[in-house]
Write a protein that holds these residues in place. Structure first.
Motif, PDB file in Angstrom:
ATOM      1  N   LEU A 186      42.643  45.141  37.575  1.00 21.31           N
ATOM      2  CA  LEU A 186      41.658  44.309  38.272  1.00 21.31           C
ATOM      3  C   LEU A 186      40.707  45.146  39.122  1.00 21.31           C
ATOM      4  CD1 LEU A 186      43.733  41.177  39.406  1.00 21.31           C
ATOM      5  CD2 LEU A 186      42.302  41.464  37.379  1.00 21.31           C
ATOM      6  N   VAL A 226      46.161  37.016  26.957  1.00 21.96           N
ATOM      7  CA  VAL A 226      46.150  36.121  28.123  1.00 21.96           C
ATOM      8  C   VAL A 226      46.087  34.661  27.671  1.00 21.96           C
ATOM      9  CG1 VAL A 226      44.847  35.491  30.189  1.00 21.96           C
ATOM     10  CG2 VAL A 226      45.062  37.905  29.533  1.00 21.96           C
ATOM     11  N   LEU A 227      45.208  34.392  26.725  1.00 24.02           N
ATOM     12  CA  LEU A 227      45.050  33.012  26.263  1.00 24.02           C
ATOM     13  C   LEU A 227      46.258  32.571  25.446  1.00 24.02           C
ATOM     14  CD1 LEU A 227      41.278  33.062  25.320  1.00 24.02           C
ATOM     15  CD2 LEU A 227      42.382  32.637  27.517  1.00 24.02           C
ATOM     16  N   LEU A 246      45.564  37.471  35.261  1.00 26.08           N
ATOM     17  CA  LEU A 246      44.419  36.776  34.650  1.00 26.08           C
ATOM     18  C   LEU A 246      44.841  35.388  34.177  1.00 26.08           C
ATOM     19  CD1 LEU A 246      42.860  39.739  32.609  1.00 26.08           C
ATOM     20  CD2 LEU A 246      41.895  38.657  34.651  1.00 26.08           C
ATOM     21  N   ARG A 267      45.113  33.022  37.194  1.00 27.25           N
ATOM     22  CA  ARG A 267      43.852  32.623  37.807  1.00 27.25           C
ATOM     23  C   ARG A 267      42.978  31.810  36.846  1.00 27.25           C
ATOM     24  NH1 ARG A 267      46.184  32.607  41.520  1.00 27.25           N
ATOM     25  NH2 ARG A 267      46.069  33.911  43.397  1.00 27.25           N
ATOM     26  N   LEU A 268      43.167  32.017  35.531  1.00 30.66           N
ATOM     27  CA  LEU A 268      42.458  31.167  34.574  1.00 30.66           C
ATOM     28  C   LEU A 268      43.064  29.773  34.551  1.00 30.66           C
ATOM     29  CD1 LEU A 268      41.870  33.313  31.369  1.00 30.66           C
ATOM     30  CD2 LEU A 268      40.129  32.157  32.729  1.00 30.66           C
ATOM     31  N   PRO A 327      45.849  27.689  36.812  1.00 32.26           N
ATOM     32  CA  PRO A 327      46.787  27.678  37.939  1.00 32.26           C
ATOM     33  C   PRO A 327      48.150  27.076  37.588  1.00 32.26           C
ATOM     34  CG  PRO A 327      44.641  26.811  38.601  1.00 32.26           C
ATOM     35  CD  PRO A 327      44.600  26.966  37.110  1.00 32.26           C
ATOM     36  N   ILE A 384      49.148  39.080  42.927  1.00 34.28           N
ATOM     37  CA  ILE A 384      48.800  37.729  42.454  1.00 34.28           C
ATOM     38  C   ILE A 384      49.992  37.113  41.718  1.00 34.28           C
ATOM     39  CG2 ILE A 384      47.404  36.483  40.730  1.00 34.28           C
ATOM     40  CD1 ILE A 384      45.084  38.430  41.454  1.00 34.28           C
ATOM     41  N   ARG A 431      53.093  36.173  43.809  1.00 34.66           N
ATOM     42  CA  ARG A 431      52.877  35.057  44.722  1.00 34.66           C
ATOM     43  C   ARG A 431      52.551  33.764  43.978  1.00 34.66           C
ATOM     44  NH1 ARG A 431      48.667  35.854  48.093  1.00 34.66           N
ATOM     45  NH2 ARG A 431      47.839  37.609  46.932  1.00 34.66           N
ATOM     46  N   ALA A 454      37.348  28.819  37.842  1.00 33.44           N
ATOM     47  CA  ALA A 454      38.582  29.095  38.576  1.00 33.44           C
ATOM     48  C   ALA A 454      38.747  28.160  39.768  1.00 33.44           C
ATOM     49  CB  ALA A 454      38.591  30.541  39.058  1.00 33.44           C
ATOM     50  N   TYR A 458      41.188  28.922  42.203  1.00 37.13           N
ATOM     51  CA  TYR A 458      41.561  29.776  43.337  1.00 37.13           C
ATOM     52  C   TYR A 458      40.923  31.158  43.207  1.00 37.13           C
ATOM     53  CZ  TYR A 458      45.097  26.165  43.901  1.00 37.13           C
ATOM     54  OH  TYR A 458      45.722  24.961  44.057  1.00 37.13           O
ATOM     55  N   LEU A 461      40.846  35.308  43.531  1.00 35.13           N
ATOM     56  CA  LEU A 461      41.850  36.233  42.996  1.00 35.13           C
ATOM     57  C   LEU A 461      42.976  36.472  43.993  1.00 35.13           C
ATOM     58  CD1 LEU A 461      39.701  38.959  41.149  1.00 35.13           C
ATOM     59  CD2 LEU A 461      40.801  36.923  40.207  1.00 35.13           C
ATOM     60  N   LEU A 462      42.675  37.023  45.153  1.00 36.18           N
ATOM     61  CA  LEU A 462      43.738  37.311  46.129  1.00 36.18           C
ATOM     62  C   LEU A 462      43.597  36.506  47.404  1.00 36.18           C
ATOM     63  CD1 LEU A 462      43.519  40.472  44.617  1.00 36.18           C
ATOM     64  CD2 LEU A 462      45.636  40.420  45.931  1.00 36.18           C
ATOM     65  N   SER A 519      37.115  26.477  28.948  1.00 32.24           N
ATOM     66  CA  SER A 519      37.087  27.173  30.233  1.00 32.24           C
ATOM     67  C   SER A 519      35.710  27.789  30.452  1.00 32.24           C
ATOM     68  CB  SER A 519      38.152  28.278  30.213  1.00 32.24           C
ATOM     69  OG  SER A 519      37.716  29.427  30.893  1.00 32.24           O
ATOM     70  N   VAL A 562      35.062  30.456  31.957  1.00 33.22           N
ATOM     71  CA  VAL A 562      35.171  31.903  31.741  1.00 33.22           C
ATOM     72  C   VAL A 562      35.027  32.214  30.250  1.00 33.22           C
ATOM     73  CG1 VAL A 562      36.706  33.878  31.971  1.00 33.22           C
ATOM     74  CG2 VAL A 562      36.622  32.139  33.785  1.00 33.22           C
ATOM     75  N   LEU A 591      36.955  37.354  36.227  1.00 32.40           N
ATOM     76  CA  LEU A 591      37.926  37.065  35.159  1.00 32.40           C
ATOM     77  C   LEU A 591      37.317  37.372  33.794  1.00 32.40           C
ATOM     78  CD1 LEU A 591      39.419  33.701  36.505  1.00 32.40           C
ATOM     79  CD2 LEU A 591      40.579  35.906  36.412  1.00 32.40           C
ATOM     80  N   ARG A 601      37.289  41.169  33.219  1.00 34.25           N
ATOM     81  CA  ARG A 601      38.595  41.788  32.973  1.00 34.25           C
ATOM     82  C   ARG A 601      39.226  41.277  31.677  1.00 34.25           C
ATOM     83  NH1 ARG A 601      36.869  45.241  35.095  1.00 34.25           N
ATOM     84  NH2 ARG A 601      37.399  46.207  37.098  1.00 34.25           N
ATOM     85  N   LEU A 602      38.872  40.065  31.269  1.00 36.27           N
ATOM     86  CA  LEU A 602      39.339  39.585  29.960  1.00 36.27           C
ATOM     87  C   LEU A 602      38.615  40.298  28.836  1.00 36.27           C
ATOM     88  CD1 LEU A 602      39.630  35.695  30.176  1.00 36.27           C
ATOM     89  CD2 LEU A 602      41.439  37.299  29.592  1.00 36.27           C
ATOM     90  N   ILE A 638      34.709  43.513  41.818  1.00 32.21           N
ATOM     91  CA  ILE A 638      34.865  43.733  40.369  1.00 32.21           C
ATOM     92  C   ILE A 638      33.526  43.508  39.663  1.00 32.21           C
ATOM     93  CG2 ILE A 638      35.865  42.722  38.270  1.00 32.21           C
ATOM     94  CD1 ILE A 638      38.443  42.178  39.939  1.00 32.21           C
TER      95      ILE A 638
END
Lengths: 376, 376
Positions: free
Chosen positions: A99, A161-162, A188, A191-192, A194, A247, A250, B95, B97, B99-100, B159, B161, B188, B191-192, B247
């Motif tokens: 990231l 990821v998907l 990822l 965050r994409l 939740p 991330i 948590r 998104a 939320y 990222l952090l 999505s 993204v 996102l 990074r994807l 990012i």
């Protein structure tokens, strides 16, 4: 049906691991199979264990950058499933870059806080003479020839990821994610979507370091101890992408099992153990013989304790997070006994402290011994 | 065809903005249309400008959490395209939320470093008496009734993204991303798919703060100056997701245009300007009359200078990044004149410092005046 009945008789939470050497071929997933997706920065014996395990359905093998760049890891994974006659299992491409962390940032960090022992894809040379070889340094899109032979199959077109998001929705509460590399893909995914972590059954991961000590008395063990003896809270998977790990740790998983560096110091891929593995099954022998000895069985512990939790001889419930501050402790493992945690969404984890190594080694041999399914 | 020829005669880089009031309906995108995706934490006049602009093809309207939670922003966006008779343009969910960053982390930060003036979806009350209303505080999945009426249409299943990634591949080098909220979705996407930023035509964003000063002499302007007078480098879009902004601003875009807080202090959605807008077109009048006055025209500047770069009266080339260290400066804008940048992949941006406000206001009125397309 016999195997299924046995599995059920032993309880639903794990299969009849270690009792089926030489039995039916792997890959006969039943409706009761335990579903798992592995996300790793490469491919190793750990993935073979899962592919060979009875009543385990490996939905996919995801690859993320870490020890090597993603594309090189994908090649290893493709070759790995070919060797296991499991090209029915998709190999999926994950994230190429962490990231926020980067090679440049790591260079600057080292100039402030000192050299890292291991930097994965960014590694140019060991600081000290080291028995382990240094993987060739190259660009992210370069894939060197593989010692075990180059794959002839291709990765899935779907993003790792998907794919993971799709599978936890398809099988809510049933999919275990075993993460044995940096956690970029999982971050990822969370965050994409939740709902990702909460829809999985559990997260089992290799990462973090609490207070490991050198257990084995040999050159490899002494050299791997460099990674923690002056930095007991530093571990590569967390350190490569600290923000992603924070991330993920948590996120609201139903259950988390952590395999940190600590239990791995009692394990080693010795020449003798490699010989046992090569003798176990001619299908794996060539590739096993080409493996470099000396490495702790990091990822294999994660796979093995998921297959058979009774291999865990000591564990502890702790709240865990990762230091994402760019300072001397960047990427360090943070942990708290229950009651001490700051309540910043960090989760309680089952942290594996020790495993039964001889029993685990036997289980690994038994699983590799199983007949491969027919076909390539 | 006449409009197209005119657009081409004026040069390919922007359309015949401001010359077409009362002309042909909007939404007749031609092959030469400039393609744009807006990613915002809500929906406002800025999006209407883009939807109404001739020879602009709004591929989609993405919504991310920020000023309000994503789902509330999505409702505003759906209603916004309904009012503009542009339900042909998909609204996409981004998104939920950052990222952090999180509400809890923000509470802890405030207890260490002092209260934020504005916290978006996490805002409970103003610290001081404030003319602007406080949006109702609620959970992420609650969508209050909207002043402009609730939408009857639905968001896309895709999505935001993934939509953005798909579109830059479909139209390589042709898609402008206008980002006027936190940059979580764009981070996102990058990074994807590491090729995302490089495949876009450019990024135009509202975010960051350099050294703004209060320009207008009224209560609203004085109250909005609270946001920067003791923290000139702090701006909400960056501050809500500092890691995402870092990012995105270090990704290899071909071109970046930044609209920070600075030029916005000369602008204000006054009651008089709202009256002009309401009078411009009965189709928008009801919704415009329900808008709360006082706000600077943050996002409208970004849309307007993309539509007509000649509105920019002063700009500067600077390298820009965002402080992602969790300390007093978390989320602050970092900038360097060329030659001073640390070379941590930060990119050179065109930073807009001032705009021609009367000309921009007239352009906004002219665009809203255009006939809407037929249909809903």
């Amino acid at each position: 049906m016999k195997r299924l009945a046995l599995g059920l008789a032993m309880g639903a939470c794990f299969a009849a691991f270690g009792t089926v050497a030489g039995g039916e071929p792997a890959a006969a997933a039943s409706a009761q199979s335990r579903k798992v997706i592995v996300d790793d920065d490469g491919f190793g014996i750990a993935q073979w264990l899962l592919l060979q395990a009875p009543d385990v359905d490996v939905l996919g093998i995801a690859v993320v950058s870490g020890d090597v760049w993603r594309d090189e890891g994908v090649a290893h994974a493709l070759r790995g499933v070919e060797i296991a006659h499991r090209t029915d299992v998709p190999v999926l491409k994950g994230a190429v870059y962490p990231l926020l962390n980067s090679e440049k940032l790591t260079d600057r960090w080292e100039s402030l806080y000192g050299k890292l022992v291991w930097k994965g894809a960014w590694m140019r040379q060991w600081v000290e003479p080291t028995a382990q070889s240094t993987p060739p340094y190259h660009a992210a899109d370069v894939v060197p020839d593989l010692p075990e032979g180059n794959p002839t199959t291709k990765a899935s077109d779907e993003s790792a990821v998907l794919f993971m998001i799709r599978k936890v929705h398809e099988f809510p509460g049933q999919v275990t994610i075993i993460a044995t590399g940096p956690m970029t893909d999982l971050a990822l995914a969370q965050r994409l979507d939740p709902s990702f972590a909460g829809l999985a059954k559990e997260l089992v991961y290799m990462g973090g370091s609490f207070n490991p000590r050198q257990v084995r008395d040999d050159v490899a063990a002494a050299q791997f101890a460099r990674e923690f003896e002056n930095s007991p809270r530093r571990e590569f998977n967390f350190r490569f992408d600290p923000e992603a790990a924070s991330i993920v740790l948590r996120a609201p998983w139903k259950r988390i099992v952590s395999v940190p560096a600590d239990p791995s110091t009692a394990t080693e891929l010795t020449p003798a153990f490699l010989h046992r593995l090569a003798a176990a099954n001619p299908a794996f022998a060539d590739a096993v013989r080409k493996k470099e000895p000396g490495f702790p069985l990091w990822d294999e512990i994660a796979a093995a304790v998921w297959l058979d939790p009774k291999l865990i001889t000591r564990s502890e419930d702790l709240y865990v997070d990762v230091n994402s501050q760019f300072g001397a402790g960047y990427g360090d493992t943070l942990s708290w006994r229950p009651g001490y945690q700051p309540d910043m969404d960090e989760q309680k984890e089952v942290v594996v402290r020790t495993v039964d190594v001889p029993k685990m080694e036997q289980a690994i041999v038994d699983l590799l011994s199983r007949k491969l399914p027919a076909g390539k």
